[in-house]
Design an enzyme around this catalytic site. Structure first.
Site, PDB file in Angstrom:
ATOM      1  N   LYS A 121     -28.534   9.295   4.090  1.00  0.00           N
ATOM      2  CA  LYS A 121     -27.080   9.189   4.218  1.00  0.00           C
ATOM      3  C   LYS A 121     -26.480  10.474   4.784  1.00  0.00           C
ATOM      4  O   LYS A 121     -25.652  10.442   5.703  1.00  0.00           O
ATOM      5  CB  LYS A 121     -26.454   8.872   2.867  1.00  0.00           C
ATOM      6  CG  LYS A 121     -24.932   8.792   2.923  1.00  0.00           C
ATOM      7  CD  LYS A 121     -24.325   8.888   1.549  1.00  0.00           C
ATOM      8  CE  LYS A 121     -22.857   9.249   1.638  1.00  0.00           C
ATOM      9  NZ  LYS A 121     -22.272   9.580   0.331  1.00  0.00           N
ATOM     10  N   ASP A 139     -21.787   4.720   1.862  1.00  0.00           N
ATOM     11  CA  ASP A 139     -21.449   5.331   0.581  1.00  0.00           C
ATOM     12  C   ASP A 139     -21.064   4.237  -0.403  1.00  0.00           C
ATOM     13  O   ASP A 139     -21.193   3.042  -0.120  1.00  0.00           O
ATOM     14  CB  ASP A 139     -20.331   6.368   0.757  1.00  0.00           C
ATOM     15  CG  ASP A 139     -18.965   5.727   0.963  1.00  0.00           C
ATOM     16  OD1 ASP A 139     -18.904   4.526   1.310  1.00  0.00           O
ATOM     17  OD2 ASP A 139     -17.960   6.418   0.762  1.00  0.00           O
TER      18      ASP A 139
END
Length: 219
Positions: A121, A139
């Site tokens: 990420k 997220d």
């Protein structure tokens, strides 16, 4: 609505709401963005934005950062949480950037993910926001909304990212991932959710999600 119509409705609504898209984490270059994103793990952007100026005042590049000890970094970033791991990661990746990348942040996922404390990420955010390379970092907001909208099964963020990349045009990924984050914060939060304000979920949302919402409100 068909799935394609729902996707189009979502894109159009997000573009109307967020024609200009602010980047949540304050930074001035790829290195400071990388550090800010690393610090944001299990923390809030607001908290990180309060702490990064204190850290970057002492070191806003890898050469100055390695002059600080891990303990010094940890003391500065303690308010964002997970400071033992994050301080080691910041110091370690700064040294690697100097030794392997001439002090520059690499532009590819593989090299970024080899850095200490940098996961998929974080690497995706950096190539997207620092270099404009198409990516779709997922997220908690994106994971939640992709499920609420019926675009993913909510199994895990890996699957959510695959579904997002499959459904949305590649040229829109960098804008959309930020737009969805802001939408989640402004209109479709995990707590204090008001479906009347959440036009996208109200219009295209997964039936089970809508039923659960109304059931909760009645009880």
């Amino acid at each position: 609505m068909t799935k394609a119509e729902k996707v189009t409705f979502t894109i159009n609504t997000l573009q109307e709401l967020y024609p200009t898209i602010p980047v949540p984490l304050n930074h001035k270059d790829p290195y400071t963005l990388l550090i800010a994103v690393l610090m944001s793990a299990q923390s809030t952007d607001v908290r990180v934005n309060k702490i990064t100026p204190l850290l970057f005042k002492k070191a806003d590049n890898p050469y100055d950062m390695v002059k600080l000890s891990v303990e010094e970094i940890r003391e500065i970033i303690k308010p964002v949480g997970l400071s033992p791991m994050k301080s080691k990661g910041i110091h370690g990746l700064s040294k690697i950037l100097i030794d392997k990348h001439n002090g520059k942040v690499p532009k590819d996922l593989e090299s970024l993910e080899e850095l200490p404390a940098v996961g998929h990420k974080t690497a995706s955010v950096v190539i997207s926001q620092a270099f404009g390379i198409p990516a779709f970092p997922v997220d908690t907001h994106i994971h939640r909304l992709m499920y609420r909208w019926g675009f993913s099964n909510g199994k895990n963020v890996v699957q959510t990212e695959k579904d997002a990349k499959r459904l949305f045009p590649k040229e829109l990924w960098n804008d959309l991932h930020l737009q969805i984050i802001w939408y989640g914060r402004d209109y479709s939060p995990a707590r204090g959710w008001n479906l009347e304000k959440d036009i996208i979920t109200k219009t295209i949302g997964r039936k089970t999600v809508l039923q659960k919402y109304h059931k909760t409100k009645k009880s």
